[in-house]
Design a protein around this motif. Structure first.
Motif, PDB file in Angstrom:
ATOM      1  N   ILE A  29      59.655 -65.994 -31.188  1.00  0.00           N
ATOM      2  CA  ILE A  29      60.248 -66.066 -32.526  1.00  0.00           C
ATOM      3  C   ILE A  29      60.571 -64.646 -32.964  1.00  0.00           C
ATOM      4  CG2 ILE A  29      59.950 -66.954 -34.873  1.00  0.00           C
ATOM      5  CD1 ILE A  29      57.497 -68.492 -33.770  1.00  0.00           C
ATOM      6  N   ILE A  33      64.259 -55.914 -30.913  1.00  0.00           N
ATOM      7  CA  ILE A  33      63.986 -55.345 -29.590  1.00  0.00           C
ATOM      8  C   ILE A  33      62.670 -55.898 -29.015  1.00  0.00           C
ATOM      9  CG2 ILE A  33      62.833 -53.236 -30.472  1.00  0.00           C
ATOM     10  CD1 ILE A  33      64.250 -51.738 -28.135  1.00  0.00           C
ATOM     11  N   ILE A  52      64.325 -67.592 -30.621  1.00  0.00           N
ATOM     12  CA  ILE A  52      65.014 -67.976 -31.867  1.00  0.00           C
ATOM     13  C   ILE A  52      64.954 -66.828 -32.882  1.00  0.00           C
ATOM     14  CG2 ILE A  52      64.480 -70.430 -31.571  1.00  0.00           C
ATOM     15  CD1 ILE A  52      62.435 -70.177 -33.828  1.00  0.00           C
ATOM     16  N   LYS A  60      68.180 -56.757 -37.795  1.00  0.00           N
ATOM     17  CA  LYS A  60      67.283 -56.211 -38.831  1.00  0.00           C
ATOM     18  C   LYS A  60      66.888 -54.782 -38.459  1.00  0.00           C
ATOM     19  CE  LYS A  60      67.536 -60.062 -41.033  1.00  0.00           C
ATOM     20  NZ  LYS A  60      68.511 -60.225 -42.090  1.00  0.00           N
ATOM     21  N   THR A  65      67.748 -48.706 -36.437  1.00  0.00           N
ATOM     22  CA  THR A  65      66.802 -47.690 -35.996  1.00  0.00           C
ATOM     23  C   THR A  65      67.536 -46.363 -35.761  1.00  0.00           C
ATOM     24  OG1 THR A  65      65.204 -47.234 -34.255  1.00  0.00           O
ATOM     25  CG2 THR A  65      67.156 -48.406 -33.573  1.00  0.00           C
ATOM     26  N   THR A 225      58.419 -61.258 -35.236  1.00  0.00           N
ATOM     27  CA  THR A 225      59.238 -61.327 -36.451  1.00  0.00           C
ATOM     28  C   THR A 225      59.105 -60.075 -37.322  1.00  0.00           C
ATOM     29  OG1 THR A 225      57.411 -62.533 -37.482  1.00  0.00           O
ATOM     30  CG2 THR A 225      59.218 -63.844 -36.588  1.00  0.00           C
ATOM     31  N   PHE A 352      54.718 -50.967 -35.990  1.00  0.00           N
ATOM     32  CA  PHE A 352      55.042 -49.943 -34.988  1.00  0.00           C
ATOM     33  C   PHE A 352      55.201 -48.545 -35.591  1.00  0.00           C
ATOM     34  CE2 PHE A 352      57.258 -53.276 -32.048  1.00  0.00           C
ATOM     35  CZ  PHE A 352      56.023 -53.802 -31.727  1.00  0.00           C
ATOM     36  N   LYS A 354      57.459 -47.008 -37.150  1.00  0.00           N
ATOM     37  CA  LYS A 354      58.763 -46.383 -36.876  1.00  0.00           C
ATOM     38  C   LYS A 354      58.828 -45.801 -35.467  1.00  0.00           C
ATOM     39  CE  LYS A 354      59.475 -45.786 -41.768  1.00  0.00           C
ATOM     40  NZ  LYS A 354      59.634 -44.930 -42.905  1.00  0.00           N
ATOM     41  N   GLY A 356      59.193 -47.998 -32.589  1.00  0.00           N
ATOM     42  CA  GLY A 356      59.297 -49.313 -31.943  1.00  0.00           C
ATOM     43  C   GLY A 356      60.014 -49.319 -30.612  1.00  0.00           C
ATOM     44  N   ILE A 492      59.897 -66.576 -46.707  1.00  0.00           N
ATOM     45  CA  ILE A 492      60.606 -67.675 -46.033  1.00  0.00           C
ATOM     46  C   ILE A 492      61.662 -68.245 -46.993  1.00  0.00           C
ATOM     47  CG2 ILE A 492      60.288 -70.044 -45.138  1.00  0.00           C
ATOM     48  CD1 ILE A 492      59.066 -68.056 -43.221  1.00  0.00           C
TER      49      ILE A 492
HETATM   50  C1  FAD Z   1      64.824 -45.886 -40.342  1.00  0.00           C
HETATM   51  C2  FAD Z   1      64.061 -46.173 -39.076  1.00  0.00           C
HETATM   52  C3  FAD Z   1      64.255 -45.378 -37.961  1.00  0.00           C
HETATM   53  C4  FAD Z   1      63.558 -45.644 -36.791  1.00  0.00           C
HETATM   54  N1  FAD Z   1      63.745 -44.845 -35.708  1.00  0.00           N
HETATM   55  C5  FAD Z   1      63.023 -45.053 -34.597  1.00  0.00           C
HETATM   56  C6  FAD Z   1      63.154 -44.186 -33.482  1.00  0.00           C
HETATM   57  O1  FAD Z   1      63.917 -43.221 -33.505  1.00  0.00           O
HETATM   58  N2  FAD Z   1      62.408 -44.442 -32.385  1.00  0.00           N
HETATM   59  C7  FAD Z   1      61.512 -45.482 -32.340  1.00  0.00           C
HETATM   60  O2  FAD Z   1      60.822 -45.639 -31.342  1.00  0.00           O
HETATM   61  N3  FAD Z   1      61.397 -46.345 -33.384  1.00  0.00           N
HETATM   62  C8  FAD Z   1      62.124 -46.155 -34.492  1.00  0.00           C
HETATM   63  N4  FAD Z   1      61.993 -46.998 -35.550  1.00  0.00           N
HETATM   64  C9  FAD Z   1      61.154 -48.194 -35.406  1.00  0.00           C
HETATM   65  C10 FAD Z   1      61.870 -49.327 -34.685  1.00  0.00           C
HETATM   66  O3  FAD Z   1      63.231 -49.360 -35.040  1.00  0.00           O
HETATM   67  C11 FAD Z   1      61.212 -50.649 -35.039  1.00  0.00           C
HETATM   68  O4  FAD Z   1      59.818 -50.530 -34.847  1.00  0.00           O
HETATM   69  C12 FAD Z   1      61.718 -51.786 -34.178  1.00  0.00           C
HETATM   70  O5  FAD Z   1      63.127 -51.855 -34.245  1.00  0.00           O
HETATM   71  C13 FAD Z   1      61.101 -53.112 -34.630  1.00  0.00           C
HETATM   72  O6  FAD Z   1      61.646 -54.104 -33.817  1.00  0.00           O
HETATM   73  P1  FAD Z   1      61.179 -55.602 -33.961  1.00  0.00           P
HETATM   74  O7  FAD Z   1      61.900 -56.380 -32.924  1.00  0.00           O
HETATM   75  O8  FAD Z   1      59.689 -55.658 -33.943  1.00  0.00           O
HETATM   76  O9  FAD Z   1      61.617 -56.019 -35.438  1.00  0.00           O
HETATM   77  P2  FAD Z   1      63.110 -56.433 -35.946  1.00  0.00           P
HETATM   78  O10 FAD Z   1      64.161 -55.639 -35.314  1.00  0.00           O
HETATM   79  O11 FAD Z   1      63.050 -56.430 -37.444  1.00  0.00           O
HETATM   80  O12 FAD Z   1      63.230 -57.895 -35.436  1.00  0.00           O
HETATM   81  C14 FAD Z   1      62.518 -58.984 -35.994  1.00  0.00           C
HETATM   82  C15 FAD Z   1      63.429 -60.212 -35.943  1.00  0.00           C
HETATM   83  O13 FAD Z   1      62.687 -61.354 -36.375  1.00  0.00           O
HETATM   84  C16 FAD Z   1      63.529 -62.186 -37.131  1.00  0.00           C
HETATM   85  N5  FAD Z   1      62.677 -63.014 -37.986  1.00  0.00           N
HETATM   86  C17 FAD Z   1      61.910 -62.613 -39.021  1.00  0.00           C
HETATM   87  N6  FAD Z   1      61.266 -63.671 -39.556  1.00  0.00           N
HETATM   88  C18 FAD Z   1      61.653 -64.760 -38.847  1.00  0.00           C
HETATM   89  C19 FAD Z   1      61.339 -66.151 -38.939  1.00  0.00           C
HETATM   90  N7  FAD Z   1      60.482 -66.625 -39.851  1.00  0.00           N
HETATM   91  N8  FAD Z   1      61.935 -67.011 -38.065  1.00  0.00           N
HETATM   92  C20 FAD Z   1      62.803 -66.542 -37.110  1.00  0.00           C
HETATM   93  N9  FAD Z   1      63.121 -65.228 -36.999  1.00  0.00           N
HETATM   94  C21 FAD Z   1      62.549 -64.361 -37.850  1.00  0.00           C
HETATM   95  C22 FAD Z   1      64.417 -61.214 -37.901  1.00  0.00           C
HETATM   96  O14 FAD Z   1      65.621 -61.834 -38.319  1.00  0.00           O
HETATM   97  C23 FAD Z   1      64.621 -60.092 -36.891  1.00  0.00           C
HETATM   98  O15 FAD Z   1      65.824 -60.255 -36.152  1.00  0.00           O
HETATM   99  C24 FAD Z   1      62.665 -46.741 -36.736  1.00  0.00           C
HETATM  100  C25 FAD Z   1      62.458 -47.536 -37.858  1.00  0.00           C
HETATM  101  C26 FAD Z   1      63.132 -47.252 -39.027  1.00  0.00           C
HETATM  102  C27 FAD Z   1      62.874 -48.086 -40.226  1.00  0.00           C
END
Ligand code: FAD
Length: 500
Positions: A29, A33, A52, A60, A65, A225, A352, A354, A356, A492
């Motif tokens: 879910i 990334i 999904i 998001k 990033t 998520t 994470f 920042k 990630g 939600i």
């Molecule tokens: C400004 C900024 C700069 C950054 N720069 C760096 C960097 O240079 N290097 C580095 O290593 N990290 C960096 N990071 C951190 C990194 O970008 C994030 O930690 C990483 O992108 C998080 O990925 P994720 O897949 O966990 O979350 P997300 O990319 O947010 O993905 C989560 C997904 O879950 C979906 N979702 C949420 N709730 C539900 C639900 N109930 N049902 C179905 N789907 C759902 C959302 O729609 C979303 O697509 C940065 C962060 C920020 C804020």
């Protein structure tokens, strides 16, 4: 100037909404990334996977990033040594190095065209009280065998007292990289569904994910998520807080000198890297970090960044502007692994800090190991239900006090009853005849948009974000558009719309 991230110039495949019930060995879910990488590693091991997302793939935080691939996660290593000892710090470093190597390996083996570039990474400070922190961090590098060097300056016209270099880190174009993984997911028959909101999970031997139009029954459920949509103990609402940062991309009158940079000073938290797109070299300049929904300055964070870039980096006009948020854990270490001891087949990854790019790969590898081998060398380090009296308790108390303050202040601070003075492009909170707080925005056509400002996640009052024209919750980071539709975060349900 485009109000979008530079990565979103590249389009991604689109996928249907889930419209019937399904069964799969693994359901992932969230397709940022973390979810995409986890689905990729699991499918490569021959598991049947459904992925999904409530919205679009990587739309998001991942799509916003700055995509530095580094194990230099701020000045983390001396803090880990101080709080938990060299062995734990070393484990963290090892897990990050392995993740870094896995990303490089996927890119190089498959010759992915994603602007991958090896570069040194630098921390720097301009404040005398932070110089000892960098010196301690350098000592930590020596203890952990990291290839670091203390330097008196960095190659920009910005005030710096000391810098710490870590050699041979990297960066890339995250969407170009993920597009390759998504093509591989399709080739491995992974079913992908967009616009599919996971509403709840029924725990059990075969967890069932409830979505608006269908149920997914699986043997293993992975919650990727960002803020976990499954938080039965309300643990992450207390343990983590959302931090938002702003980014601007511009061309400069000077060539970029190479490298990736991050200030460890609280003021602005500046971040720099570059990327070449269509033969143009853009500088990605980030900073102005603050707790989501709690930006305290009168000015816009974008204006602050732009002014700094013009004054110090010979910036031309900004070409792109965007922002994003990430969740911060109390002990600097993300939460990755089994969500609850009594339901070992539900896994999550969050907080994470920042960082990630490598942490999403740590999560994907760790969760794949738990599913296939039932253990991982890093299980204890990242365990979601861990608790350390120090430093967790201090941060948890701070988080709790901040949420309580925002919750109470939000309920009592509004006394205005009139919207007569509201100009186009502005919003304010008023009380209606029943004393209920309504958020009202007047658009450029003078039309009013009203919402009940009670966040549907845990009931705090959302605050207006003028620079992004949306309502942000100061407690756990749910964000809503002017009509109350969820933009991101744990909520939600949408805010209730109010007729004006
Ligand atoms: C400004 C900024 C700069 C950054 N720069 C760096 C960097 O240079 N290097 C580095 O290593 N990290 C960096 N990071 C951190 C990194 O970008 C994030 O930690 C990483 O992108 C998080 O990925 P994720 O897949 O966990 O979350 P997300 O990319 O947010 O993905 C989560 C997904 O879950 C979906 N979702 C949420 N709730 C539900 C639900 N109930 N049902 C179905 N789907 C759902 C959302 O729609 C979303 O697509 C940065 C962060 C920020 C804020």
């Amino acid at each position: 100037m485009k109000k979008q991230s530079i990565w979103q110039e590249i389009s991604m495949s689109t996928f249907p909404r889930l419209s019937e019930s399904k069964q799969s060995e693994v359901a992932v879910i969230g397709a940022g990334i973390t979810g995409i990488t986890t689905a990729y590693l699991l499918a490569k091991q021959g598991l049947q996977v459904i992925l999904i997302d409530r919205d679009k793939l990587a739309g998001k935080t991942t799509g916003h990033t700055t995509a530095k691939i580094t194990i230099q996660h701020g000045d983390i290593y001396h803090k880990l040594i101080q709080d938990f000892g060299v062995e734990t710090a070393s484990q963290y470093k090892d897990s990050q190095l392995e993740a870094f190597a896995s990303i490089c390996d996927i890119i190089q083996t498959n010759q992915i065209q994603c602007s991958f570039r090896e570069e040194d990474s630098f921390l720097f400070t301009d404040t005398t009280e932070n110089v000892p922190k960098l010196e301690k961090e350098y000592e930590a590098y020596q203890q952990l065998g990291l290839d670091g060097e203390l330097l008196p300056s960095i190659p920009f016209d910005i005030p710096v007292l000391q810098a710490l270099k870590l050699r041979k880190q990297a960066n890339f174009h995250p969407i170009a990289y993920l597009n390759y993984l998504i093509e591989q997911l399709k080739a491995m028959n992974v079913e992908i569904y967009e616009n599919t909101l996971a509403i709840d999970i029924e725990e059990g031997e075969n967890p069932v994910i409830q979505t608006a139009d269908g149920r997914v029954t699986c043997q293993h459920a992975v919650i990727a998520t960002h803020f976990p949509m499954y938080d039965p103990l309300k643990m992450f609402s207390i343990k983590t807080y959302p931090s938002r940062s702003y980014v601007t991309a511009f061309e400069s009158q000077q060539p970029y000198p190479g490298g990736m940079y991050l200030s460890i000073d609280d003021e602005m938290k500046l971040s720099l890297r570059s990327i070449t797109v269509d033969n143009k070299e853009y500088w990605l300049f980030g900073g102005e970090s603050y707790k989501t929904g709690q930006y305290a300055k009168e000015t816009s964070p974008y204006d602050e960044l732009t002014k700094y870039a013009m004054d110090h980096l010979q910036a031309k006009e900004p070409a792109y502007q965007w922002s994003a948020q990430d969740y911060i854990p109390p002990d600097h270490i993300p939460y990755i692994g089994r969500a609850k001891e009594d339901y070992p087949n539900i896994y999550l990854a969050t907080a994470f800090r920042k960082w990630g790019m490598t942490n999403s790969m740590v999560a994907a590898k760790l969760i794949t190991d738990l599913i296939l081998k039932h253990d991982s060398p890093y299980e204890d380090l990242y365990k979601p239900n861990r608790f350390h009296a120090n430093p967790d308790l201090k941060q948890l108390t701070k988080n709790g006090a901040n949420v309580a303050k925002e919750f109470i202040q939000g309920k009592i601070q509004v006394n205005d009853e009139s919207i007569d003075d509201l100009k186009p492009g502005q919003a304010k909170k008023i009380r209606d005849d029943n004393g209920q707080i309504i958020g009202v925005y007047r658009d450029d056509q003078h039309q009013l948009h009203g919402v009940d400002t009670t966040c549907t996640h845990l009931g705090c009052e959302v605050n207006w974000n003028q620079s992004e024209t949306c309502w942000d919750c100061p407690c756990h980071g749910s964000r809503y558009d002017i009509d109350g539709n969820v933009l991101e975060g744990p909520a939600i349900r949408n805010l209730t719309k109010k007729e004006m």
